[in-house]
Structure formats: structure tokens, C-alpha cells
Motif scaffolding. Structure first.
Motif, PDB file in Angstrom:
ATOM      1  N   GLU A 191     -20.265 -80.512  34.424  1.00 32.78           N
ATOM      2  CA  GLU A 191     -20.012 -81.924  34.134  1.00 32.78           C
ATOM      3  C   GLU A 191     -21.257 -82.770  34.368  1.00 32.78           C
ATOM      4  O   GLU A 191     -21.352 -83.898  33.883  1.00 32.78           O
ATOM      5  CB  GLU A 191     -18.877 -82.449  35.005  1.00 32.78           C
ATOM      6  CG  GLU A 191     -17.532 -81.840  34.686  1.00 32.78           C
ATOM      7  CD  GLU A 191     -16.468 -82.244  35.682  1.00 32.78           C
ATOM      8  OE1 GLU A 191     -15.704 -83.178  35.378  1.00 32.78           O
ATOM      9  OE2 GLU A 191     -16.413 -81.633  36.764  1.00 32.78           O
ATOM     10  N   GLY A 192     -22.204 -82.258  35.161  1.00 28.06           N
ATOM     11  CA  GLY A 192     -23.429 -82.991  35.452  1.00 28.06           C
ATOM     12  C   GLY A 192     -23.300 -83.974  36.588  1.00 28.06           C
ATOM     13  O   GLY A 192     -24.287 -84.525  37.057  1.00 28.06           O
ATOM     14  N   SER A 193     -22.098 -84.240  37.032  1.00 24.07           N
ATOM     15  CA  SER A 193     -21.838 -85.169  38.132  1.00 24.07           C
ATOM     16  C   SER A 193     -20.465 -84.837  38.688  1.00 24.07           C
ATOM     17  O   SER A 193     -19.766 -83.957  38.184  1.00 24.07           O
ATOM     18  CB  SER A 193     -21.895 -86.620  37.638  1.00 24.07           C
ATOM     19  OG  SER A 193     -21.721 -87.521  38.717  1.00 24.07           O
ATOM     20  N   ARG A 194     -20.072 -85.550  39.744  1.00 17.40           N
ATOM     21  CA  ARG A 194     -18.767 -85.274  40.329  1.00 17.40           C
ATOM     22  C   ARG A 194     -17.632 -85.628  39.362  1.00 17.40           C
ATOM     23  O   ARG A 194     -17.711 -86.601  38.616  1.00 17.40           O
ATOM     24  CB  ARG A 194     -18.612 -86.048  41.646  1.00 17.40           C
ATOM     25  CG  ARG A 194     -19.086 -85.266  42.861  1.00 17.40           C
ATOM     26  CD  ARG A 194     -19.024 -86.086  44.120  1.00 17.40           C
ATOM     27  NE  ARG A 194     -20.171 -86.966  44.258  1.00 17.40           N
ATOM     28  CZ  ARG A 194     -20.335 -87.858  45.228  1.00 17.40           C
ATOM     29  NH1 ARG A 194     -19.386 -88.004  46.143  1.00 17.40           N
ATOM     30  NH2 ARG A 194     -21.410 -88.611  45.293  1.00 17.40           N
ATOM     31  N   THR A 195     -16.586 -84.816  39.412  1.00 11.64           N
ATOM     32  CA  THR A 195     -15.411 -85.026  38.584  1.00 11.64           C
ATOM     33  C   THR A 195     -14.755 -86.363  38.915  1.00 11.64           C
ATOM     34  O   THR A 195     -14.615 -86.719  40.084  1.00 11.64           O
ATOM     35  CB  THR A 195     -14.392 -83.895  38.824  1.00 11.64           C
ATOM     36  OG1 THR A 195     -15.037 -82.631  38.623  1.00 11.64           O
ATOM     37  CG2 THR A 195     -13.204 -84.024  37.896  1.00 11.64           C
ATOM     38  N   VAL A 196     -14.372 -87.100  37.892  1.00 10.14           N
ATOM     39  CA  VAL A 196     -13.674 -88.368  38.078  1.00 10.14           C
ATOM     40  C   VAL A 196     -12.179 -88.094  38.135  1.00 10.14           C
ATOM     41  O   VAL A 196     -11.608 -87.484  37.221  1.00 10.14           O
ATOM     42  CB  VAL A 196     -13.996 -89.358  36.948  1.00 10.14           C
ATOM     43  CG1 VAL A 196     -13.216 -90.654  37.142  1.00 10.14           C
ATOM     44  CG2 VAL A 196     -15.490 -89.635  36.900  1.00 10.14           C
ATOM     45  N   SER A 197     -11.530 -88.534  39.213  1.00 13.69           N
ATOM     46  CA  SER A 197     -10.100 -88.275  39.394  1.00 13.69           C
ATOM     47  C   SER A 197      -9.283 -88.855  38.235  1.00 13.69           C
ATOM     48  O   SER A 197      -9.536 -89.966  37.779  1.00 13.69           O
ATOM     49  CB  SER A 197      -9.613 -88.887  40.713  1.00 13.69           C
ATOM     50  OG  SER A 197     -10.292 -88.312  41.812  1.00 13.69           O
ATOM     51  N   GLY A 198      -8.313 -88.079  37.762  1.00 13.41           N
ATOM     52  CA  GLY A 198      -7.414 -88.533  36.716  1.00 13.41           C
ATOM     53  C   GLY A 198      -7.985 -88.468  35.320  1.00 13.41           C
ATOM     54  O   GLY A 198      -7.323 -88.875  34.361  1.00 13.41           O
ATOM     55  N   ARG A 199      -9.195 -87.946  35.197  1.00 11.89           N
ATOM     56  CA  ARG A 199      -9.829 -87.863  33.878  1.00 11.89           C
ATOM     57  C   ARG A 199     -10.115 -86.395  33.555  1.00 11.89           C
ATOM     58  O   ARG A 199     -10.500 -85.624  34.433  1.00 11.89           O
ATOM     59  CB  ARG A 199     -11.132 -88.661  33.856  1.00 11.89           C
ATOM     60  CG  ARG A 199     -11.825 -88.668  32.488  1.00 11.89           C
ATOM     61  CD  ARG A 199     -13.182 -89.339  32.561  1.00 11.89           C
ATOM     62  NE  ARG A 199     -13.098 -90.733  32.985  1.00 11.89           N
ATOM     63  CZ  ARG A 199     -14.166 -91.491  33.218  1.00 11.89           C
ATOM     64  NH1 ARG A 199     -15.386 -90.986  33.088  1.00 11.89           N
ATOM     65  NH2 ARG A 199     -14.006 -92.741  33.600  1.00 11.89           N
ATOM     66  N   ALA A 200      -9.905 -86.009  32.308  1.00 17.37           N
ATOM     67  CA  ALA A 200     -10.180 -84.636  31.909  1.00 17.37           C
ATOM     68  C   ALA A 200     -11.668 -84.322  32.080  1.00 17.37           C
ATOM     69  O   ALA A 200     -12.523 -85.194  31.907  1.00 17.37           O
ATOM     70  CB  ALA A 200      -9.770 -84.427  30.452  1.00 17.37           C
ATOM     71  N   MET A 201     -11.964 -83.083  32.442  1.00 26.21           N
ATOM     72  CA  MET A 201     -13.359 -82.682  32.603  1.00 26.21           C
ATOM     73  C   MET A 201     -14.106 -82.794  31.271  1.00 26.21           C
ATOM     74  O   MET A 201     -13.597 -82.387  30.224  1.00 26.21           O
ATOM     75  CB  MET A 201     -13.429 -81.245  33.121  1.00 26.21           C
ATOM     76  CG  MET A 201     -12.938 -81.065  34.538  1.00 26.21           C
ATOM     77  SD  MET A 201     -13.033 -79.340  35.094  1.00 26.21           S
ATOM     78  CE  MET A 201     -14.827 -79.084  35.076  1.00 26.21           C
ATOM     79  N   ARG A 202     -15.308 -83.347  31.338  1.00 26.89           N
ATOM     80  CA  ARG A 202     -16.157 -83.462  30.151  1.00 26.89           C
ATOM     81  C   ARG A 202     -17.411 -82.632  30.396  1.00 26.89           C
ATOM     82  O   ARG A 202     -18.309 -83.041  31.137  1.00 26.89           O
ATOM     83  CB  ARG A 202     -16.520 -84.927  29.896  1.00 26.89           C
ATOM     84  CG  ARG A 202     -15.294 -85.796  29.598  1.00 26.89           C
ATOM     85  CD  ARG A 202     -15.676 -87.247  29.407  1.00 26.89           C
ATOM     86  NE  ARG A 202     -14.504 -88.082  29.128  1.00 26.89           N
ATOM     87  CZ  ARG A 202     -14.549 -89.403  28.982  1.00 26.89           C
ATOM     88  NH1 ARG A 202     -15.703 -90.050  29.092  1.00 26.89           N
ATOM     89  NH2 ARG A 202     -13.441 -90.078  28.731  1.00 26.89           N
ATOM     90  N   LEU A 203     -17.457 -81.465  29.788  1.00 26.31           N
ATOM     91  CA  LEU A 203     -18.541 -80.526  30.055  1.00 26.31           C
ATOM     92  C   LEU A 203     -19.728 -80.782  29.143  1.00 26.31           C
ATOM     93  O   LEU A 203     -19.580 -80.982  27.941  1.00 26.31           O
ATOM     94  CB  LEU A 203     -18.052 -79.087  29.860  1.00 26.31           C
ATOM     95  CG  LEU A 203     -16.776 -78.657  30.592  1.00 26.31           C
ATOM     96  CD1 LEU A 203     -16.583 -77.160  30.463  1.00 26.31           C
ATOM     97  CD2 LEU A 203     -16.810 -79.071  32.051  1.00 26.31           C
ATOM     98  N   GLN A 204     -20.919 -80.769  29.725  1.00 22.78           N
ATOM     99  CA  GLN A 204     -22.141 -80.786  28.945  1.00 22.78           C
ATOM    100  C   GLN A 204     -22.424 -79.367  28.447  1.00 22.78           C
ATOM    101  O   GLN A 204     -22.058 -78.389  29.092  1.00 22.78           O
ATOM    102  CB  GLN A 204     -23.293 -81.323  29.787  1.00 22.78           C
ATOM    103  CG  GLN A 204     -23.062 -82.745  30.287  1.00 22.78           C
ATOM    104  CD  GLN A 204     -24.198 -83.247  31.149  1.00 22.78           C
ATOM    105  OE1 GLN A 204     -25.258 -82.629  31.230  1.00 22.78           O
ATOM    106  NE2 GLN A 204     -23.972 -84.368  31.815  1.00 22.78           N
ATOM    107  N   ARG A 205     -23.110 -79.270  27.328  1.00 23.59           N
ATOM    108  CA  ARG A 205     -23.249 -77.976  26.667  1.00 23.59           C
ATOM    109  C   ARG A 205     -24.409 -77.145  27.205  1.00 23.59           C
ATOM    110  O   ARG A 205     -24.541 -75.960  26.878  1.00 23.59           O
ATOM    111  CB  ARG A 205     -23.436 -78.207  25.163  1.00 23.59           C
ATOM    112  CG  ARG A 205     -23.036 -77.025  24.292  1.00 23.59           C
ATOM    113  CD  ARG A 205     -23.161 -77.390  22.823  1.00 23.59           C
ATOM    114  NE  ARG A 205     -22.268 -78.504  22.487  1.00 23.59           N
ATOM    115  CZ  ARG A 205     -22.346 -79.230  21.387  1.00 23.59           C
ATOM    116  NH1 ARG A 205     -23.325 -78.994  20.524  1.00 23.59           N
ATOM    117  NH2 ARG A 205     -21.493 -80.203  21.151  1.00 23.59           N
ATOM    118  N   GLY A 206     -25.229 -77.722  28.076  1.00 26.10           N
ATOM    119  CA  GLY A 206     -26.428 -77.023  28.530  1.00 26.10           C
ATOM    120  C   GLY A 206     -26.156 -75.695  29.202  1.00 26.10           C
ATOM    121  O   GLY A 206     -26.890 -74.719  28.997  1.00 26.10           O
TER     122      GLY A 206
END
Length: 259
Positions: free
Chosen positions: A161-176
Motif C-alpha cells: 500500500e506504500g503507507s499504513r492501511t486506512v481503517s474502513g477502506r479497502a486496501m489500495r495496492l501499488q503495482r511496484g
């Protein structure tokens, strides 16, 4: 009354733990790593020794937080992580100390660090000695360094994700991470971290203790063979397909964790 005192103690214990963490990193930078550098001339050998030392130091840090009753910690499948070599370990990132928890379970590994950590006076010497990989704006160099580390047989920890997961939001993965794994022909090991009740989240002050002692659980999950993705499609499309697959698996793990 007892609940308030217990919560106050966790705040004090957290402050003590983080102070020990910072001072320990500074002490290793000033006293320990210069001694290692003077004894061992080979850079890769020095990095290996430094990584093992950091692993032991972070194990002590985790055990200290547990002993102070700041938190509880459980790891499922830790032996699997200890046996990994040349593997890209990717995990969700619900709290500030996830990397410490994961790397306390692995004898030696590298990770990608953000510029803020690289510049931290308490951690800068540790990062250089261990040959951790900076994410300092040159994405191509970072990818090349990660690929080289994996091809050399080192393990690498990345939070996609590149940063800490935001509660209540789906994970948004970077493609790197997917591009790195495909270029290096390296397997991916999924790790899923949960913390109940949540604490040390993105934007949350360290001293804002939850109402009860948090329980951290690190689950070592499936191993993904990336060669099958690389063989079936061109590199850019393979990275996209792999990223989508990992995102679905993390969502499934998250749903399972809530059930």
C-alpha cells in the motif's frame, strides 16, 4: 478506576518501549556497527551480521512491550518465515510497528524504507548498516535494488500500500511490488497482520491508548508462484494481473479475519 490505571500504565509502557527502541538504535549506530565494520571488510557480510543483530534487537523490543503489558502478540506460521530465502514478503499495514513484528520473526531480511525513516537520526545508522533499500524518489533505482536483493537470495519485506492501511477502506495496492517479484522471478509470501482493538494507526498519536490491551496477530499465509504470471503475459500486464490477484487475496483474508 482499575481500567483507567491500566490504560495509563499502557501509555507509560509505550513511552518506555519507544524510548528504548530509539536509544537502542542510536547505541547500535554509535558503538556496535562501527566495531562490526572494523572487523569485517566484506560489505555483504557486514550487512548480514547487522540484519541478524537488528532481528534480535526487535525481538527484545516486542518481548519488552509484551512484558510491560502494553500489548499481546501472537504469530501463526513463524517457522515458515524463518525458512524463507529469496522471497518477497508482503503484508498489510494496520499499525506503526508492523515491520518490527514481522522482521522480529525473520533471522535476516531487508525492507524498503521511506525518506522520513532514512533521515531519522535514531534509525539512519541502522538502515545503512543493514543495507535496507531507500525509497528516496528514484523509483527505478529502488526497483533495481529490490530485484538485486532478491536475486542474491535475500528476503525483502514490502508493504504494497506504500503507507499504513486506512481503517474502513479497502486496501489500495501499488503495482511496484508485483513488477519487482516478476523481474526477480521471486515467490511472494503473504502475511496478514491484525490488531484488536486498533492502535498506532495512520494519523493516530502513539499515546492514544485503546480502551483495552491490544492483541497483535501476525498470520503467515500462502506462497504465490510468480513465474506462472510472468510466463502467461507481457511484463506490464503480468504485474497488473498479479496485483489484482494479491488484492483479492488480501480482501479475502480481511473478511476471514472479521468473521
Amino acid at each position: 478506576m482499575i481500567s483507567r490505571l491500566e490504560r495509563l500504565w499502557r501509555q507509560v509502557g509505550t513511552a518506555i518501549s519507544f524510548a528504548v527502541f530509539g536509544l537502542g538504535g542510536l547505541a547500535m549506530t554509535v558503538f556496535v556497527f562501527p566495531l562490526v565494520n572494523s572487523i569485517f571488510r566484506d560489505r555483504s557480510r557486514r550487512a548480514e551480521i547487522a540484519q541478524r543483530m537488528v532481528h534480535r534487537a526487535w525481538r527484545i523490543f516486542v518481548k519488552t512491550m509484551v512484558a510491560l503489558r502494553v500489548m499481546d502478540f501472537e504469530a501463526v506460521g513463524a517457522d515458515i518465515l524463518r525458512r524463507e530465502a529469496g522471497t518477497l514478503v508482503i503484508a498489510n499495514h494496520p499499525s506503526l510497528i508492523d515491520v518490527v513484528l514481522i522482521m522480529s520473526l525473520m533471522d535476516r531480511t531487508q525492507c524498503v524504507v521511506k525518506p522520513g525513516v532514512w533521515k531519522n537520526p535514531f534509525m539512519r545508522g541502522v538502515i545503512r548498516a543493514t543495507n535496507y533499500i531507500p525509497n528516496a524518489g528514484d523509483s527505478q533505482k529502488m526497483v533495481d535494488d529490490c530485484v538485486s536483493a532478491l536475486k542474491a537470495g535475500n528476503n525483502l519485506v514490502i508493504f504494497p500500500e506504500g503507507s499504513r492501511t486506512v481503517s474502513g477502506r479497502a486496501m489500495r495496492l501499488q503495482r511496484g511490488f508485483a513488477a519487482i517479484a516478476i523481474r526477480a522471478c521471486a515467490p511472494i509470501r503473504l502475511v496478514f497482520v491484525t490488531c484488536n482493538p486498533p492502535t498506532l494507526r495512520k494519523g493516530e498519536k502513539w499515546y492514544r491508548s485503546p480502551p483495552r490491551r491490544p492483541v497483535f496477530l501476525v498470520r503467515v499465509c500462502e506462497r504465490v508462484d510468480t513465474e506462472s504470471f510472468a510466463r502467461s503475459e507481457i511484463a506490464s500486464r503480468a504485474a497488473r494481473t498479479l496485483t489484482d490477484y494479491i488484492a483479492r487475496r488480501f480482501e479475502e483474508l480481511n473478511c476471514h479475519g472479521r468473521s
